[in-house]
Design a protein around this motif. Structure first.
Motif, PDB file in Angstrom:
ATOM      1  N   ASP A   1       0.749  -1.182   0.117  1.00 18.71           N
ATOM      2  CA  ASP A   1      -0.031   0.102   0.079  1.00 18.71           C
ATOM      3  C   ASP A   1       0.943   1.269  -0.105  1.00 18.71           C
ATOM      4  OD1 ASP A   1      -1.991  -1.382  -0.282  1.00 18.71           O
ATOM      5  OD2 ASP A   1      -2.696  -1.333   2.134  1.00 18.71           O
ATOM      6  N   ILE A   2       1.948   1.068   0.763  1.00 23.34           N
ATOM      7  CA  ILE A   2       2.871   2.252   0.854  1.00 23.34           C
ATOM      8  C   ILE A   2       3.317   2.624  -0.638  1.00 23.34           C
ATOM      9  CG2 ILE A   2       5.059   3.427   1.940  1.00 23.34           C
ATOM     10  CD1 ILE A   2       4.500   1.653   4.281  1.00 23.34           C
ATOM     11  N   ILE A   3       3.845   1.566  -1.296  1.00 20.62           N
ATOM     12  CA  ILE A   3       4.409   1.665  -2.586  1.00 20.62           C
ATOM     13  C   ILE A   3       3.606   2.237  -3.481  1.00 20.62           C
ATOM     14  CG2 ILE A   3       5.507   0.246  -4.740  1.00 20.62           C
ATOM     15  CD1 ILE A   3       6.672  -1.467  -2.636  1.00 20.62           C
ATOM     16  N   ILE A   4       2.090   1.668  -3.441  1.00 16.23           N
ATOM     17  CA  ILE A   4       1.092   2.212  -4.432  1.00 16.23           C
ATOM     18  C   ILE A   4       0.863   3.821  -4.074  1.00 16.23           C
ATOM     19  CG2 ILE A   4      -1.420   1.960  -4.993  1.00 16.23           C
ATOM     20  CD1 ILE A   4      -0.993  -0.935  -4.427  1.00 16.23           C
ATOM     21  N   GLN A   5       0.951   4.163  -2.898  1.00 17.73           N
ATOM     22  CA  GLN A   5       0.504   5.654  -2.562  1.00 17.73           C
ATOM     23  C   GLN A   5       1.707   6.373  -2.999  1.00 17.73           C
ATOM     24  OE1 GLN A   5      -2.552   6.784  -1.233  1.00 17.73           O
ATOM     25  NE2 GLN A   5      -1.586   8.697  -1.925  1.00 17.73           N
ATOM     26  N   LYS A   6       2.720   6.028  -2.845  1.00 19.98           N
ATOM     27  CA  LYS A   6       4.046   6.902  -2.978  1.00 19.98           C
ATOM     28  C   LYS A   6       4.096   7.000  -4.481  1.00 19.98           C
ATOM     29  CE  LYS A   6       5.936   7.569   0.820  1.00 19.98           C
ATOM     30  NZ  LYS A   6       6.053   9.170   1.409  1.00 19.98           N
ATOM     31  N   GLN A   7       3.752   5.988  -5.446  1.00 17.93           N
ATOM     32  CA  GLN A   7       3.786   6.155  -6.813  1.00 17.93           C
ATOM     33  C   GLN A   7       2.827   6.996  -7.278  1.00 17.93           C
ATOM     34  OE1 GLN A   7       1.981   3.320  -9.505  1.00 17.93           O
ATOM     35  NE2 GLN A   7       4.015   2.840 -10.429  1.00 17.93           N
ATOM     36  N   GLN A   8       1.562   6.844  -6.732  1.00 16.52           N
ATOM     37  CA  GLN A   8       0.615   7.911  -7.159  1.00 16.52           C
ATOM     38  C   GLN A   8       0.758   9.307  -6.825  1.00 16.52           C
ATOM     39  OE1 GLN A   8      -3.097   6.255  -5.198  1.00 16.52           O
ATOM     40  NE2 GLN A   8      -3.180   4.537  -6.625  1.00 16.52           N
ATOM     41  N   ASP A   9       1.444   9.432  -5.633  1.00 14.33           N
ATOM     42  CA  ASP A   9       1.812  10.755  -5.029  1.00 14.33           C
ATOM     43  C   ASP A   9       3.027  11.580  -6.154  1.00 14.33           C
ATOM     44  OD1 ASP A   9      -0.064  10.622  -3.114  1.00 14.33           O
ATOM     45  OD2 ASP A   9       1.593  10.044  -1.664  1.00 14.33           O
ATOM     46  N   PHE A  10       3.699  10.761  -6.422  1.00 15.48           N
ATOM     47  CA  PHE A  10       5.022  11.032  -7.406  1.00 15.48           C
ATOM     48  C   PHE A  10       4.388  11.258  -8.859  1.00 15.48           C
ATOM     49  CE2 PHE A  10       8.483   9.454  -4.574  1.00 15.48           C
ATOM     50  CZ  PHE A  10       9.269  10.737  -4.885  1.00 15.48           C
TER      51      PHE A  10
ATOM     52  N   SER B   1       1.640   1.542 -13.861  1.00 16.66           N
ATOM     53  CA  SER B   1       1.068   1.719 -12.312  1.00 16.66           C
ATOM     54  C   SER B   1       0.900   0.331 -11.629  1.00 16.66           C
ATOM     55  CB  SER B   1      -0.587   2.122 -12.436  1.00 16.66           C
ATOM     56  OG  SER B   1      -0.585   3.405 -13.190  1.00 16.66           O
ATOM     57  N   VAL B   2       1.338   0.164 -10.280  1.00 14.82           N
ATOM     58  CA  VAL B   2       1.218  -0.489  -9.638  1.00 14.82           C
ATOM     59  C   VAL B   2       0.118  -0.753  -8.714  1.00 14.82           C
ATOM     60  CG1 VAL B   2       2.413  -1.918  -7.425  1.00 14.82           C
ATOM     61  CG2 VAL B   2       3.924  -0.573  -9.162  1.00 14.82           C
TER      62      VAL B   2
ATOM     63  N   TYR C   1       7.075  -5.532 -13.057  1.00 15.13           N
ATOM     64  CA  TYR C   1       7.870  -4.213 -13.397  1.00 15.13           C
ATOM     65  C   TYR C   1       9.102  -4.191 -12.923  1.00 15.13           C
ATOM     66  CZ  TYR C   1       2.848  -3.317 -14.376  1.00 15.13           C
ATOM     67  OH  TYR C   1       1.524  -3.403 -14.910  1.00 15.13           O
ATOM     68  N   PHE C   2       9.683  -4.935 -12.375  1.00 15.64           N
ATOM     69  CA  PHE C   2      10.988  -4.925 -12.018  1.00 15.64           C
ATOM     70  C   PHE C   2      11.945  -4.562 -13.066  1.00 15.64           C
ATOM     71  CE2 PHE C   2      15.064  -7.143 -11.651  1.00 15.64           C
ATOM     72  CZ  PHE C   2      15.914  -6.235 -10.679  1.00 15.64           C
ATOM     73  N   PRO C   3      12.180  -5.310 -14.164  1.00 12.88           N
ATOM     74  CA  PRO C   3      13.277  -5.089 -15.332  1.00 12.88           C
ATOM     75  C   PRO C   3      12.789  -3.722 -15.689  1.00 12.88           C
ATOM     76  CG  PRO C   3      12.003  -7.248 -15.469  1.00 12.88           C
ATOM     77  CD  PRO C   3      11.158  -6.570 -14.542  1.00 12.88           C
ATOM     78  N   GLU C   4      11.947  -3.244 -15.944  1.00  8.79           N
ATOM     79  CA  GLU C   4      11.805  -1.641 -16.521  1.00  8.79           C
ATOM     80  C   GLU C   4      12.045  -0.852 -15.225  1.00  8.79           C
ATOM     81  OE1 GLU C   4       8.203   1.406 -18.057  1.00  8.79           O
ATOM     82  OE2 GLU C   4       7.978  -0.914 -17.992  1.00  8.79           O
ATOM     83  N   SER C   5      11.766  -1.175 -14.026  1.00  5.56           N
ATOM     84  CA  SER C   5      12.097  -0.269 -12.910  1.00  5.56           C
ATOM     85  C   SER C   5      13.568  -0.025 -12.803  1.00  5.56           C
ATOM     86  CB  SER C   5      11.519  -0.643 -11.637  1.00  5.56           C
ATOM     87  OG  SER C   5      10.317  -0.691 -11.685  1.00  5.56           O
ATOM     88  N   PHE C   6      14.477  -1.182 -12.832  1.00  2.11           N
ATOM     89  CA  PHE C   6      15.756  -1.255 -12.587  1.00  2.11           C
ATOM     90  C   PHE C   6      16.424  -0.675 -13.618  1.00  2.11           C
ATOM     91  CE2 PHE C   6      19.927  -3.137 -12.346  1.00  2.11           C
ATOM     92  CZ  PHE C   6      20.209  -3.187 -11.001  1.00  2.11           C
TER      93      PHE C   6
END
Length: 423
Positions: A276-285, A300-301, A310-315
């Protein structure tokens, strides 16, 4: 200007005289030059944010620190109460807190408000800089040199045979370190605490005393306050290092138990729903970053599966920063240079490979985990290229150390530099 120059001279003299800064095979003049470069970079960073971002985070932290002193009106007791966020709910105090930008977070997921802690940190710096911008930046960079020196010593302890100049380059000379950990930003005081955390982590392991243990616990706690997600990664890395190197530790089980219990306790009290923290942080950013010049789209996560999908693209977005090569802004120049440097060092590690000693692998695994996990989180949540360059700066020394450990420096020195040295 004169006051700033005097401050630079005083702190340069302290660096020159303090034995803590005396590093084997590294001249003290090199540290003083880095201190000067970082002080200049810190001023440029502040001006850069003032021009392009109306001051940005640095101006907010600086002003917030000044506000704590201004609202305390010279009364130490009032300052302490404001510093520790006391008397909440009382109208006269609430009217003060509401005037300090970033003091309260609107997000329910910010269980630790690192913006508030950045303001607190800068309020303490203001006590010694007398609210002079130049002196403030110089003092911050003197502290950052302490943290980087502590980090250098920690790495040298685990990798004693690694070429000292390579370690120095990784820790002190990365463009990210020179720029992003020199201004009035969270990265500056965070790198101080990271270095001291690792320094006392090693001291506790080498010879356990109650004083060392308490000092280590203090920096472990401060690290959580200033950069909570990175602190959790550092804790995980520390545990991995302990597990992998337990056969090499001959000083007894007590320091291992102390550190392990600490990490377990801190992780236990953290919120359990990290997704939930990762999802919220992504939406805020995404919401905030859409107006930025270097904004780009990221997937979107939605659930835990997406984190791994989405790890490969993220890295790649963090490691290579492919969006930078559009050259939409001259500001891309320095991160592009850094990326080219990283690829060049990767080439050296492949072309002139030397397998590290077996005893290096526990530490190399831990530094790789730091870069790997931090890049994963940053890549998942941050869709702004400039912000990625800033956030990944804390992990860059660990990436460089990992790469440098696989380069045959002796071969390179003998083949390409021996003639120059003979002359």
């Amino acid at each position: 200007m004169i006051t700033t120059i005097v401050a630079i001279i005083i702190f340069s003299f302290i660096i020159f005289r303090w034995s803590f800064f005396h590093l084997k095979d590294i001249p003290i003049s090199a540290l003083i030059i880095v201190f000067l470069l970082k002080s200049i970079a810190g001023y440029i960073s502040f001006k850069y944010h003032s021009i392009y971002f109306a001051g940005g985070d640095g101006a907010i932290y600086l002003q917030g620190g000044k506000d704590l002193l201004r609202f305390s009106d010279g009364n130490p007791l009032v300052f302490i109460k404001l510093f520790f966020n006391m008397n909440r709910g009382l109208p006269e105090w609430e009217s003060i807190y509401t005037q300090i930008i970033y003091w309260d977070s609107k997000s329910t997921f910010n269980f630790i408000n690192d913006n508030r802690n950045a303001i607190r940190f800068n309020s303490l710096i203001n006590l010694f800089s007398f609210r002079n911008l130049g002196v403030h930046i110089v003092l911050l960079n003197f502290l950052s040199i302490i943290g980087l020196t502590a980090l250098y010593k920690s790495i040298s302890l685990w990798l004693p045979k690694l070429f000292p100049l390579a370690v120095f380059t990784a820790v002190f000379l990365s463009p990210s370190i020179l720029f992003w950990t020199s201004g009035i930003l969270k990265e500056t005081h965070t790198i101080v605490i990271i270095g001291l955390y690792m320094f006392y982590f090693n001291r506790v392991l080498s010879s356990f005393t109650l004083k060392k243990a308490l000092t280590f616990l203090l920096f472990a706690f401060l690290l959580l306050l200033v950069r909570s997600y990175f602190a959790i990664i550092i804790y995980a890395s520390s545990l991995i290092l302990l597990i992998l190197s337990h056969k090499q530790l001959r000083k007894g089980i007590r320091p291992i138990l102390i550190i392990t219990l600490l990490m377990a306790l801190i992780l236990y009290i953290l919120p359990t729903n990290i997704l939930d923290i990762i999802i919220q942080k992504q939406q805020d950013f995404i919401f905030i970053g859409q107006k930025a010049n270097s904004f780009f789209s990221i997937p979107s996560v939605v659930d835990a599966y997406d984190v791994f999908l989405y790890f490969p693209e993220s890295f790649i977005n963090v490691f290579l920063q492919p969006q930078l090569f559009t050259f939409d802004s001259w500001l891309y120049l320095f991160p592009v240079i850094e990326n080219i440097d990283i690829l060049f060092f990767c080439f050296l590690a492949i072309r002139f490979t030397k397998k590290p000693p077996k005893e290096y692998f526990p530490f190399l695994a831990s530094v790789f985990i730091i870069y790997f996990l931090s890049s994963w989180i940053i890549g998942l949540t941050v869709p702004v290229q400039g912000a990625i360059s800033r956030y990944k700066s804390l992990a860059q020394p660990f990436l460089l150390i990992f790469i440098f450990s696989f380069i045959d420096w002796d071969f390179l020195k003998n083949k390409y530099f021996s003639k120059q040295l003979d002359q």
